[in-house]
Design an enzyme around this catalytic site. Sequence first.
Site, mmCIF file in Angstrom:
data_model
loop_
_atom_site.group_PDB
_atom_site.id
_atom_site.type_symbol
_atom_site.label_atom_id
_atom_site.label_comp_id
_atom_site.label_asym_id
_atom_site.label_seq_id
_atom_site.Cartn_x
_atom_site.Cartn_y
_atom_site.Cartn_z
ATOM 1 N N ARG A 130 0.808 -1.220 0.000
ATOM 2 C CA ARG A 130 0.000 0.000 0.000
ATOM 3 C C ARG A 130 0.843 1.272 0.000
ATOM 4 N NH1 ARG A 130 -2.463 -4.052 1.668
ATOM 5 N NH2 ARG A 130 -0.695 -4.359 3.062
ATOM 6 N N THR A 131 1.847 1.330 0.850
ATOM 7 C CA THR A 131 2.611 2.572 0.962
ATOM 8 C C THR A 131 3.364 2.875 -0.323
ATOM 9 O OG1 THR A 131 2.865 2.251 3.350
ATOM 10 C CG2 THR A 131 4.355 3.806 2.295
ATOM 11 N N LYS A 160 26.025 -4.787 -1.076
ATOM 12 C CA LYS A 160 27.480 -4.806 -1.235
ATOM 13 C C LYS A 160 28.184 -4.080 -0.095
ATOM 14 C CE LYS A 160 26.860 -4.564 -6.254
ATOM 15 N NZ LYS A 160 27.155 -3.762 -7.468
ATOM 16 N N ARG A 181 11.594 3.568 2.985
ATOM 17 C CA ARG A 181 11.257 2.664 4.100
ATOM 18 C C ARG A 181 12.519 1.898 4.452
ATOM 19 N NH1 ARG A 181 6.012 -1.077 4.384
ATOM 20 N NH2 ARG A 181 5.230 0.992 4.995
ATOM 21 N N HIS A 209 5.845 5.909 11.364
ATOM 22 C CA HIS A 209 5.270 5.858 10.015
ATOM 23 C C HIS A 209 4.341 7.071 9.897
ATOM 24 C CE1 HIS A 209 3.976 4.503 6.241
ATOM 25 N NE2 HIS A 209 3.644 3.241 6.512
#
Length: 384
Positions: A130-131, A160, A181, A209
């Site tokens: 959703r985000t 890496k 995120r 959030h």
Amino acid sequence: MRLTIHPPRAGILSGSSPPATVLGWNMQATRHQPFSLASTVFGVSRQSGRLSMRSRIHSQLLGIQNTPSFSAGKKFQLDDLIEAQQFDREILADIFEVAREMEKVEKNSPGSQVLKGYLMATLFYEPSTRTRLSFESAMKRLGGEVLTTENAREFSSAAKGETLEDTIRTVEGYSDIIVMRHFESGAAKRAASTAEVPVINAGDGPGQHPTQALLDVYTIDREIGKLDGIKVALVGDLANGRTVRSLAYLLAKYQDVKIYFVSPDVVKMKDDIKDYLTSKGVEWEESADLMEVASKCDVLYQTRIQRERFGERIDLYEEARGKYIVDHDVLNVMQNHAVVMHPLPRLDEITVDVDADPRAAYFRQAKNGLYIRMALLKLLLVGW
């Protein structure tokens, strides 16, 4: 050190504009211009207050003036969106007003071109449906473009050993705004302190959030019709749930709010949130009786128990999982005007047969995320 210019606020639709210059800086020439050779202008660096290197080089080489295809609005008060504590009631009300305008934009295909020429990078180190998709949809519906990486933890140079700071410095060179995120709490702050473009925290581990909290409060306002004087139950994984933490911070902005915490013992709300609410005069109560709390509340905000936060302690996960489930028995004790919300995804903490009840607001809640994120992208890149 950042130079932040905050011109006087006025109503969104008032049509008034800020002074042409503040402290000698051209208010229409900010770092938020689109990343495009044809429209690059002198910008104010967030960290040093100097003209951005990219803007100076492009302007000198091309000898051009900025000619945007739209009138830039007054600068948004915030440079980045990192945590819920950044907002006050006035900013929240104004963001919600813009979001309501975005509902109209979304319904009137083909939408708006207000962000034409802008590029948004989505940098997701944890899974998201959703985000990430709502941010990408929001950008495209406003005429912008998207650069995206899914599972950046595995499929970017982070695998890496590249540092987050180096990744941000690289990605900002390709884009005008970064939506990130990350699995570590505090990562968004690190990114924002490094970048010269706006950074939006789309969730940082068990931290916060903020855009989810914004859409949650927006949904409560749309569904219940008020934000003062409400009772909200936060249910489920309150120790690891970044959504409930951010939501608690925002609810503290309103008057006569009472918050109930309903959770298994192993995932209770942490003391920092309780202490914050107490310091703001917000009444809160812990309870083990979901049925009793559900009968009193305007909003029942359910969350899933997050297995990924338990590491090797699967025994603790199993202890918490399935203890509080919203089903028809819970609906039967809820008030008619009350709603059930959930940040999604759900597992079994809300039974599927609840979906048909008009008080099940979680899919409307998810759709509201599009409008809020459209509003935020517009405000951060173009202004009011």
